[in-house]
Write an enzyme that holds these catalytic residues in place. Structure first.
Site, PDB file in Angstrom:
ATOM      1  N   GLY A  11       0.825  -1.196   0.000  1.00 45.58           N
ATOM      2  CA  GLY A  11       0.000   0.000   0.000  1.00 45.58           C
ATOM      3  C   GLY A  11       0.860   1.246   0.000  1.00 45.58           C
ATOM      4  O   GLY A  11       2.081   1.182   0.190  1.00 45.58           O
ATOM      5  N   GLN A  37       1.259   3.401   2.176  1.00 39.79           N
ATOM      6  CA  GLN A  37       1.941   3.557   3.456  1.00 39.79           C
ATOM      7  C   GLN A  37       2.605   2.247   3.908  1.00 39.79           C
ATOM      8  O   GLN A  37       2.753   1.988   5.099  1.00 39.79           O
ATOM      9  CB  GLN A  37       0.964   4.057   4.516  1.00 39.79           C
ATOM     10  CG  GLN A  37       0.578   5.500   4.368  1.00 39.79           C
ATOM     11  CD  GLN A  37       1.775   6.437   4.474  1.00 39.79           C
ATOM     12  OE1 GLN A  37       2.732   6.155   5.189  1.00 39.79           O
ATOM     13  NE2 GLN A  37       1.722   7.561   3.771  1.00 39.79           N
ATOM     14  N   SER A  38       3.035   1.453   2.958  1.00 38.24           N
ATOM     15  CA  SER A  38       3.640   0.159   3.274  1.00 38.24           C
ATOM     16  C   SER A  38       4.947   0.292   4.056  1.00 38.24           C
ATOM     17  O   SER A  38       5.915   0.892   3.583  1.00 38.24           O
ATOM     18  CB  SER A  38       3.905  -0.614   1.976  1.00 38.24           C
ATOM     19  OG  SER A  38       4.707  -1.744   2.213  1.00 38.24           O
ATOM     20  N   ASN A  39       4.978  -0.299   5.250  1.00 40.28           N
ATOM     21  CA  ASN A  39       6.219  -0.379   6.022  1.00 40.28           C
ATOM     22  C   ASN A  39       7.240  -1.247   5.289  1.00 40.28           C
ATOM     23  O   ASN A  39       8.433  -0.960   5.279  1.00 40.28           O
ATOM     24  CB  ASN A  39       5.959  -0.987   7.401  1.00 40.28           C
ATOM     25  CG  ASN A  39       4.990  -0.188   8.231  1.00 40.28           C
ATOM     26  OD1 ASN A  39       5.157   1.017   8.407  1.00 40.28           O
ATOM     27  ND2 ASN A  39       3.957  -0.836   8.733  1.00 40.28           N
ATOM     28  N   ALA A  79       7.550  -1.818   2.018  1.00 36.23           N
ATOM     29  CA  ALA A  79       8.132  -1.150   0.857  1.00 36.23           C
ATOM     30  C   ALA A  79       9.219  -0.177   1.289  1.00 36.23           C
ATOM     31  O   ALA A  79      10.303  -0.125   0.697  1.00 36.23           O
ATOM     32  CB  ALA A  79       7.044  -0.432   0.063  1.00 36.23           C
TER      33      ALA A  79
END
Length: 330
Positions: free
Chosen positions: A68, A70-72, A74
């Protein structure tokens, strides 16, 4: 299970939450995997250490992953790639032009190659999109390595098998023995690793509890089984004989309004815990899981647990885009 590169600050510390423990009548400890590093902070880097080593061994120069906006995971991948001397391509889910905040802001700071796809594309064709990026890179003489959502696959889960070994080393040096481990379940790899580590090092004698933050408990039980099956090619014969993909304990009912969506009650809980313990949870994973644990302890679901180890999987950056949703009162 030592075929990895070293990026994370390990071992992470374990601390007791004194006020919450007294309030609930059970000892609650936090394993501070939110402190694995600054840029790579959280649980994902434990899994990435194995994935990146495999990528390097295969001669790859670019990590490709998804998540997403706000992917941690990524964000952690982008930072870890730089530390390993690699490039990264992040395929991020969003239906609108995103605000440059939180994890996405850090992604930009790190100079990651960011590709946006819609929610429908993410649900139906993200793997094909990442494979097309591999082919795109090949035309430039580069070699891509695909890491799935959350690094939740066979090789990634090895990081949390080793996590269990780390907990045992803590127990040997202290007077505390944990009978229960609790973790948020968002893509399945962290839970799979702890579940396997419990089988390998403890003959499955500890209770390993997951709180799913999206989908359903039944969905994740099947997902975890798939990850465990994938991991078997990396395990030695002795460990393979111990691993059991049954007896998974995942508690449903705390998804709330949905993945990465926060109810006011959840946000109030995060705020309350921060004021009591000086520990900040994130709204996507640990906030929901700890909120669920708090509720379930009061229901009596953990009446046989004396010392509970809660895995703080990080996610602080994801809190900032939700700052205006908090109802702060004097």
């Amino acid at each position: 299970m030592n075929n990895k590169i070293n990026i994370a600050n390990l071992p992470t510390k374990i601390e007791k939450l004194e006020k919450i423990s007294a309030e609930l009548g059970v000892n609650i400890f936090f394993k501070r995997d939110d402190q694995t590093g600054s840029e790579v902070s959280g649980n994902k880097v434990r899994k990435l250490e194995y994935s990146i080593k495999e990528a390097i061994d295969q001669g790859c120069d670019t990590l490709i992953t998804c998540g997403g906006i706000q992917s941690n995971h990524a964000r952690s991948t982008a930072a870890a790639a730089i530390k390993a001397g690699l490039s990264s391509v992040l395929v991020l889910r969003t239906n609108e032009e995103p605000e440059v905040d939180g994890n996405y802001f850090v992604d930009r700071l790190l100079g990651a190659d960011i590709r946006f796809i819609t929610s429908d594309e993410y649900s139906n064709s993200r793997q094909e999109i990442m494979e097309s990026i591999v082919k795109e890179l090949e035309k430039d003489g580069r070699k891509g390595y695909i890491i799935p959502e959350g690094a939740s696959n066979g090789v990634g889960s090895l990081g949390y098998i080793n996590f269990v070994k780390e907990v045992l080393e803590f127990e040997e040096k202290s007077d505390t023995k944990f009978d229960t481990v609790v973790v948020a379940v968002g893509s399945g790899g962290t839970y799979a690793g702890i579940h396997m580590g419990n089988d390998i090092y403890l003959d499955g004698k500890r209770r390993v509890v997951g709180f799913n933050v999206c989908d359903t408990a039944e969905f994740f039980k099947e997902k975890v089984k798939e990850i465990i099956e994938e991991s078997k090619e990396y395990l030695n014969k002795k460990d393979l004989e111990k691993v059991n993909s049954e007896n998974m304990d995942i508690i449903d009912g705390y998804v709330g309004d949905g993945y990465a969506l926060s109810t006011q009650e959840e946000l109030n809980f995060i705020w309350d815990l921060a004021k009591k313990e000086g520990v900040i949870l994130d709204p996507v994973y640990t906030g929901k899981a700890m909120f669920g644990l708090h509720k379930e302890i009061k229901k009596g679901s953990f009446k046989n647990s004396k010392n509970i180890l809660f895995v703080h999987t990080g996610g602080l950056f994801g809190l900032f885009p939700k700052k205006n949703q908090f109802e702060f009162k004097s």
